[in-house]
Design a protein around this motif. Structure first.
Motif, mmCIF file in Angstrom:
data_model
loop_
_atom_site.group_PDB
_atom_site.id
_atom_site.type_symbol
_atom_site.label_atom_id
_atom_site.label_comp_id
_atom_site.label_asym_id
_atom_site.label_seq_id
_atom_site.Cartn_x
_atom_site.Cartn_y
_atom_site.Cartn_z
ATOM 1 N N ARG A 2 49.005 49.239 59.802
ATOM 2 C CA ARG A 2 48.596 47.822 59.617
ATOM 3 C C ARG A 2 47.926 47.290 58.447
ATOM 4 O O ARG A 2 46.882 48.294 58.026
ATOM 5 C CB ARG A 2 48.019 47.437 60.866
ATOM 6 C CG ARG A 2 47.628 46.059 60.940
ATOM 7 C CD ARG A 2 47.070 45.398 62.572
ATOM 8 N NE ARG A 2 46.550 44.301 62.291
ATOM 9 C CZ ARG A 2 45.168 43.927 62.390
ATOM 10 N NH1 ARG A 2 44.331 44.885 62.790
ATOM 11 N NH2 ARG A 2 44.647 42.628 62.583
ATOM 12 N N LEU A 3 48.293 46.272 57.611
ATOM 13 C CA LEU A 3 47.399 46.040 56.432
ATOM 14 C C LEU A 3 46.375 44.663 56.909
ATOM 15 O O LEU A 3 46.989 43.952 57.679
ATOM 16 C CB LEU A 3 48.314 45.468 55.509
ATOM 17 C CG LEU A 3 49.183 46.443 55.053
ATOM 18 C CD1 LEU A 3 50.184 46.028 53.916
ATOM 19 C CD2 LEU A 3 48.589 47.646 54.150
ATOM 20 N N ALA A 33 45.381 47.423 48.147
ATOM 21 C CA ALA A 33 47.013 47.562 47.712
ATOM 22 C C ALA A 33 47.603 46.165 47.451
ATOM 23 O O ALA A 33 47.277 45.313 48.413
ATOM 24 C CB ALA A 33 47.924 48.333 48.721
ATOM 25 N N ARG A 34 48.092 46.141 46.446
ATOM 26 C CA ARG A 34 48.955 44.819 45.815
ATOM 27 C C ARG A 34 49.955 44.607 46.967
ATOM 28 O O ARG A 34 50.908 45.417 47.112
ATOM 29 C CB ARG A 34 49.250 44.946 44.341
ATOM 30 C CG ARG A 34 49.639 43.396 44.059
ATOM 31 C CD ARG A 34 49.453 43.595 42.594
ATOM 32 N NE ARG A 34 48.374 43.619 42.397
ATOM 33 C CZ ARG A 34 47.237 42.368 42.317
ATOM 34 N NH1 ARG A 34 47.541 41.254 42.752
ATOM 35 N NH2 ARG A 34 45.984 42.339 41.629
ATOM 36 N N VAL A 40 46.392 40.964 47.996
ATOM 37 C CA VAL A 40 46.124 42.350 48.311
ATOM 38 C C VAL A 40 45.667 42.140 49.697
ATOM 39 O O VAL A 40 45.288 41.516 50.237
ATOM 40 C CB VAL A 40 44.805 42.760 47.438
ATOM 41 C CG1 VAL A 40 45.218 42.767 45.902
ATOM 42 C CG2 VAL A 40 43.536 41.905 47.649
ATOM 43 N N ALA A 41 45.728 43.622 50.105
ATOM 44 C CA ALA A 41 45.512 44.014 51.592
ATOM 45 C C ALA A 41 44.997 45.515 51.658
ATOM 46 O O ALA A 41 45.313 46.289 50.537
ATOM 47 C CB ALA A 41 46.747 43.860 52.443
ATOM 48 N N TRP A 42 44.242 45.853 52.713
ATOM 49 C CA TRP A 42 43.742 47.087 52.935
ATOM 50 C C TRP A 42 44.532 47.630 53.940
ATOM 51 O O TRP A 42 44.626 46.951 55.067
ATOM 52 C CB TRP A 42 42.120 47.002 53.167
ATOM 53 C CG TRP A 42 41.250 46.756 51.996
ATOM 54 C CD1 TRP A 42 40.712 47.613 51.074
ATOM 55 C CD2 TRP A 42 41.207 45.270 51.421
ATOM 56 N NE1 TRP A 42 40.076 46.811 50.126
ATOM 57 C CE2 TRP A 42 40.335 45.610 50.171
ATOM 58 C CE3 TRP A 42 41.450 44.124 51.744
ATOM 59 C CZ2 TRP A 42 39.869 44.564 49.508
ATOM 60 C CZ3 TRP A 42 41.176 43.106 50.800
ATOM 61 C CH2 TRP A 42 40.303 43.356 49.806
ATOM 62 N N VAL A 43 44.627 49.089 54.084
ATOM 63 C CA VAL A 43 45.251 49.737 54.954
ATOM 64 C C VAL A 43 44.242 49.803 56.052
ATOM 65 O O VAL A 43 42.852 50.405 55.890
ATOM 66 C CB VAL A 43 45.454 51.279 54.365
ATOM 67 C CG1 VAL A 43 46.048 51.995 55.610
ATOM 68 C CG2 VAL A 43 46.548 51.117 53.504
ATOM 69 N N GLU A 44 44.375 49.549 57.556
ATOM 70 C CA GLU A 44 43.440 49.477 58.477
ATOM 71 C C GLU A 44 42.994 50.872 58.654
ATOM 72 O O GLU A 44 41.676 50.927 58.835
ATOM 73 C CB GLU A 44 44.157 49.065 59.683
ATOM 74 C CG GLU A 44 43.275 48.909 60.804
ATOM 75 C CD GLU A 44 44.043 48.397 62.177
ATOM 76 O OE1 GLU A 44 43.199 47.825 63.053
ATOM 77 O OE2 GLU A 44 45.091 48.985 62.437
#
Length: 64
Positions: A2-3, A33-34, A40-44
């Motif tokens: 999940r992002l 991560a772009r 952008v989003a982060w890996v949970e």
């Protein structure tokens, strides 16, 4: 997998936007991560692992 978007990362970590990006620059927080040209989003799992590491640093015994 999940992002997570910025507001959720800020909520989970209790970090402000500027403090979060400061930690990323210092290499002490997972980089985002772009996901698009302006997003952008982060890996949970990476964010949760970072939180767990902060908890583990306290050196308190695990509770059952």
């Amino acid at each position: 997998m999940r992002l997570l978007r910025l507001p959720e990362v800020m909520y989970l970590t209790a970090l402000s936007r500027s403090n979060l990006y400061r930690k990323i620059q210092a290499g002490t927080f997972p980089a985002a991560a772009r996901t698009g040209s302006n997003s952008v989003a982060w890996v949970e799992e990476e964010v949760l692992a970072w939180i767990q590491a902060r908890i583990d640093e306290r050196g308190l015994p695990d509770t059952p």
